[in-house]
Design a protein around this motif. Structure first.
Motif, PDB file in Angstrom:
ATOM      1  N   LEU A 137       0.827  -1.207   0.000  1.00 50.09           N
ATOM      2  CA  LEU A 137       0.000   0.000   0.000  1.00 50.09           C
ATOM      3  C   LEU A 137       0.860   1.254   0.000  1.00 50.09           C
ATOM      4  N   ALA A 138       0.377   2.278  -0.711  1.00 45.93           N
ATOM      5  CA  ALA A 138       1.044   3.576  -0.730  1.00 45.93           C
ATOM      6  C   ALA A 138      -0.014   4.671  -0.789  1.00 45.93           C
ATOM      7  N   VAL A 139       0.387   5.878  -0.403  1.00 47.20           N
ATOM      8  CA  VAL A 139      -0.463   7.060  -0.520  1.00 47.20           C
ATOM      9  C   VAL A 139       0.154   7.980  -1.561  1.00 47.20           C
ATOM     10  N   VAL A 140      -0.675   8.479  -2.470  1.00 44.76           N
ATOM     11  CA  VAL A 140      -0.236   9.447  -3.493  1.00 44.76           C
ATOM     12  C   VAL A 140      -1.178  10.648  -3.395  1.00 44.76           C
ATOM     13  N   THR A 141      -0.677  11.766  -2.935  1.00 41.22           N
ATOM     14  CA  THR A 141      -1.539  12.891  -2.595  1.00 41.22           C
ATOM     15  C   THR A 141      -1.033  14.218  -3.138  1.00 41.22           C
ATOM     16  N   ALA A 142      -1.967  15.101  -3.460  1.00 44.51           N
ATOM     17  CA  ALA A 142      -1.608  16.451  -3.891  1.00 44.51           C
ATOM     18  C   ALA A 142      -1.085  17.291  -2.725  1.00 44.51           C
ATOM     19  N   ASP A 143      -1.277  16.810  -1.516  1.00 44.04           N
ATOM     20  CA  ASP A 143      -0.762  17.499  -0.332  1.00 44.04           C
ATOM     21  C   ASP A 143       0.758  17.336  -0.268  1.00 44.04           C
ATOM     22  N   ASP A 144       1.415  18.163   0.536  1.00 45.12           N
ATOM     23  CA  ASP A 144       2.840  17.986   0.774  1.00 45.12           C
ATOM     24  C   ASP A 144       3.066  16.731   1.621  1.00 45.12           C
ATOM     25  N   THR A 145       4.203  16.092   1.450  1.00 42.21           N
ATOM     26  CA  THR A 145       4.469  14.826   2.135  1.00 42.21           C
ATOM     27  C   THR A 145       4.420  14.978   3.648  1.00 42.21           C
ATOM     28  N   GLU A 146       5.023  16.044   4.168  1.00 42.25           N
ATOM     29  CA  GLU A 146       5.055  16.231   5.622  1.00 42.25           C
ATOM     30  C   GLU A 146       3.653  16.320   6.202  1.00 42.25           C
ATOM     31  N   ALA A 147       2.774  17.086   5.549  1.00 45.38           N
ATOM     32  CA  ALA A 147       1.401  17.210   6.025  1.00 45.38           C
ATOM     33  C   ALA A 147       0.665  15.882   5.890  1.00 45.38           C
ATOM     34  N   ALA A 148       0.890  15.174   4.790  1.00 44.21           N
ATOM     35  CA  ALA A 148       0.234  13.883   4.584  1.00 44.21           C
ATOM     36  C   ALA A 148       0.624  12.895   5.681  1.00 44.21           C
ATOM     37  N   GLU A 149       1.911  12.846   5.981  1.00 43.48           N
ATOM     38  CA  GLU A 149       2.384  11.959   7.054  1.00 43.48           C
ATOM     39  C   GLU A 149       1.694  12.300   8.373  1.00 43.48           C
ATOM     40  N   ARG A 150       1.550  13.583   8.643  1.00 44.42           N
ATOM     41  CA  ARG A 150       0.921  14.028   9.887  1.00 44.42           C
ATOM     42  C   ARG A 150      -0.540  13.589   9.944  1.00 44.42           C
ATOM     43  N   HIS A 151      -1.266  13.778   8.862  1.00 48.12           N
ATOM     44  CA  HIS A 151      -2.687  13.411   8.853  1.00 48.12           C
ATOM     45  C   HIS A 151      -2.880  11.906   9.005  1.00 48.12           C
ATOM     46  N   LEU A 152      -2.008  11.124   8.383  1.00 46.71           N
ATOM     47  CA  LEU A 152      -2.096   9.665   8.524  1.00 46.71           C
ATOM     48  C   LEU A 152      -1.821   9.246   9.962  1.00 46.71           C
ATOM     49  N   ARG A 153      -0.881   9.922  10.613  1.00 45.39           N
ATOM     50  CA  ARG A 153      -0.621   9.613  12.034  1.00 45.39           C
ATOM     51  C   ARG A 153      -1.817  10.002  12.890  1.00 45.39           C
ATOM     52  N   TRP A 154      -2.427  11.149  12.603  1.00 43.75           N
ATOM     53  CA  TRP A 154      -3.626  11.545  13.355  1.00 43.75           C
ATOM     54  C   TRP A 154      -4.711  10.486  13.252  1.00 43.75           C
ATOM     55  N   LEU A 155      -4.846   9.897  12.072  1.00 45.18           N
ATOM     56  CA  LEU A 155      -5.859   8.853  11.863  1.00 45.18           C
ATOM     57  C   LEU A 155      -5.450   7.516  12.472  1.00 45.18           C
TER      58      LEU A 155
END
Length: 267
Positions: free
Chosen positions: A148-166
């Motif tokens: 599994l991978a995430v591919v997002t229009a968001d910046d990587t740092e913010a994406a990592e943070r949101h995934l940790r929040w979840l």
């Protein structure tokens, strides 16, 4: 190789690439909150400078849907907030300030100050909610040995943070933000980079997203299947909530459209 079962057909895959916002987490809960904060501060700061933002433009500015009280209740799947990069959004706001009489430098400084306010609000409130059925589906992917991978229009740092929040960061072997590639969606760069990091061919990967930009990225990369999560299908196509109507209206490049992860399985 596991077989992904969708209402529109079955596909042999060994990896899945997920968009983040609107696909893993509820889009309006996170980005509706952020956009409301950003726009509120932007309009307030303009007023302090003797400038009036035409609020009738609000719906069209970032591609958000507002209720009578001004709260964001929905979004355009093919609009800037859903498909654009963060820099795209800042440029849109900066242009508005420039049109109202600020210099470009002043306008971008104002946008940056408003961004900091909105980001601080997110960090404090952390308004992230997983889409229904997501956690079960991720567990099934893990049980099947699917990369599994995430591919997002968001910046990587913010994406990592949101995934940790979840609490779901551990499911993903790669997180690819738009800052890691030369071209974002709908170009294939993020999907190709994710597949390289996962060690799979794009033809063995499914892409799951919520916009046609995700679907076009999947097609350009040569993915096995492009699947759209569209929980508000009925609202998106007035008078006809069928997957066929949604495909034709908003997601013409999707191979499969589902309203929740409950419609996806493996065999």
């Amino acid at each position: 190789m596991p077989e992904l079962v969708t209402p529109q057909g079955n596909y042999d895959i060994s990896a899945i690439l997920f968009d983040k916002d609107g696909t893993l987490l509820d889009f309006v809960s996170l980005w509706g909150s952020w956009s409301e904060c950003l726009l509120t501060h932007f309009i307030r700061q303009l007023k302090l400078r003797g400038l009036t933002f035409p609020e009738t433009y609000l719906n069209n500015l970032l591609g958000t849907v507002h209720n009578s009280e001004g709260r964001i209740t929905g979004y355009d799947r093919n609009g800037p907030l859903a498909m654009g990069t963060m820099n795209d959004l800042y440029a849109i706001l900066g242009w508005q300030g420039y049109l109202l009489g600020l210099s470009w430098a002043e306008s971008m400084e104002l946008v940056e100050a408003c961004r900091r306010e909105a980001d601080a609000m997110l960090e404090h409130s952390r308004p992230v909610l997983p889409l229904p059925g997501l956690l079960r589906f991720l567990e099934e992917c893990y049980a099947q040995g699917i990369a599994l991978a995430v591919v997002t229009a968001d910046d990587t740092e913010a994406a990592e943070r949101h995934l940790r929040w979840l609490g779901i960061r551990h499911y993903f072997s790669a997180v690819i933000g738009t800052d890691q590639v030369e071209r974002g969606k709908p170009f294939p760069d993020m999907s190709l980079l994710a597949c390289r990091q996962l060690g799979v061919q794009p033809s063995a990967a499914a892409v799951i997203g919520d916009t046609n930009g995700d679907m076009r990225m999947a097609k350009a990369a040569g993915a096995a299947v492009a699947v759209s999560i569209a929980p508000d299908a009925g609202a998106a196509v007035p008078g006809d909530s069928s997957a066929k109507a949604l495909l034709d209206h908003l997601l013409p490049d999707a191979d499969a459209v589902v309203q929740s992860y409950e419609e996806l399985a493996f065999q």
